[in-house]
Design a protein around this motif. Sequence first.
Motif, mmCIF file in Angstrom:
data_model
loop_
_atom_site.group_PDB
_atom_site.id
_atom_site.type_symbol
_atom_site.label_atom_id
_atom_site.label_comp_id
_atom_site.label_asym_id
_atom_site.label_seq_id
_atom_site.Cartn_x
_atom_site.Cartn_y
_atom_site.Cartn_z
ATOM 1 N N UNK A 43 0.791 -1.236 0.000
ATOM 2 C CA UNK A 43 0.000 0.000 0.000
ATOM 3 C C UNK A 43 0.821 1.283 0.000
ATOM 4 N N UNK A 44 2.134 1.217 0.040
ATOM 5 C CA UNK A 44 2.950 2.432 -0.005
ATOM 6 C C UNK A 44 2.918 2.991 -1.420
ATOM 7 N N UNK A 59 9.587 21.716 -4.947
ATOM 8 C CA UNK A 59 9.344 20.274 -4.898
ATOM 9 C C UNK A 59 7.927 20.039 -4.388
ATOM 10 N N UNK A 60 7.179 19.207 -5.106
ATOM 11 C CA UNK A 60 5.819 18.849 -4.703
ATOM 12 C C UNK A 60 5.746 17.334 -4.624
ATOM 13 N N UNK A 61 4.959 16.851 -3.692
ATOM 14 C CA UNK A 61 4.848 15.409 -3.582
ATOM 15 C C UNK A 61 3.681 14.971 -2.740
ATOM 16 N N UNK A 62 3.446 13.676 -2.780
ATOM 17 C CA UNK A 62 2.435 13.068 -1.930
ATOM 18 C C UNK A 62 2.871 11.652 -1.590
ATOM 19 N N UNK A 63 2.411 11.207 -0.436
ATOM 20 C CA UNK A 63 2.730 9.874 0.047
ATOM 21 C C UNK A 63 1.477 9.287 0.667
ATOM 22 N N UNK A 64 1.278 8.015 0.481
ATOM 23 C CA UNK A 64 0.106 7.348 1.063
ATOM 24 C C UNK A 64 0.496 5.921 1.440
ATOM 25 N N UNK A 65 -0.135 5.420 2.503
ATOM 26 C CA UNK A 65 0.081 4.053 2.953
ATOM 27 C C UNK A 65 -1.044 3.692 3.918
ATOM 28 N N UNK A 72 -6.189 4.284 6.169
ATOM 29 C CA UNK A 72 -5.406 4.987 5.162
ATOM 30 C C UNK A 72 -4.752 6.243 5.749
ATOM 31 N N UNK A 73 -3.509 6.453 5.387
ATOM 32 C CA UNK A 73 -2.745 7.624 5.818
ATOM 33 C C UNK A 73 -2.190 8.262 4.558
ATOM 34 N N UNK A 74 -2.270 9.589 4.469
ATOM 35 C CA UNK A 74 -1.709 10.263 3.300
ATOM 36 C C UNK A 74 -1.253 11.662 3.683
#
Length: 117
Positions: A43-44, A59-65, A72-74
């Motif tokens: 799920x990462x 810098x732009x980004x996103x993370x989810x797991x 769910x965490x994001x």
Amino acid sequence: MKFFIAFACLLALAVANEDAGVLRSEQEVNVDNFKYALELDNSVNVHQTGELHGEEWIVKGDQAWKSPEGEPVSIQYVADANGYQVLSANPPLPTPPPIPEAIQRALEWIAAHPSKE
């Protein structure tokens, strides 16, 4: 700025603390921009892009797991001349405590009496 890039990679590795299979891994690094994406079968999901504007990296980004409890965490963020800023987070980030009254009065006094340098 290199810190933020390394931070994102380390966060993804920390979340993937189990043996996870790589579903997708893409990197494109150029002189004035980059793209990075990583998806694991646990799920990462991490995405990050960066562009050089003059002498400043944006810098732009996103993370989810999924948490160990299955929730769910994001997080979505941007890092630029103003520093690292969380744009959105699930679950929401905690509200910082209020500034103590004495500190607030001191900040107001400093603002009203600027240095004469």
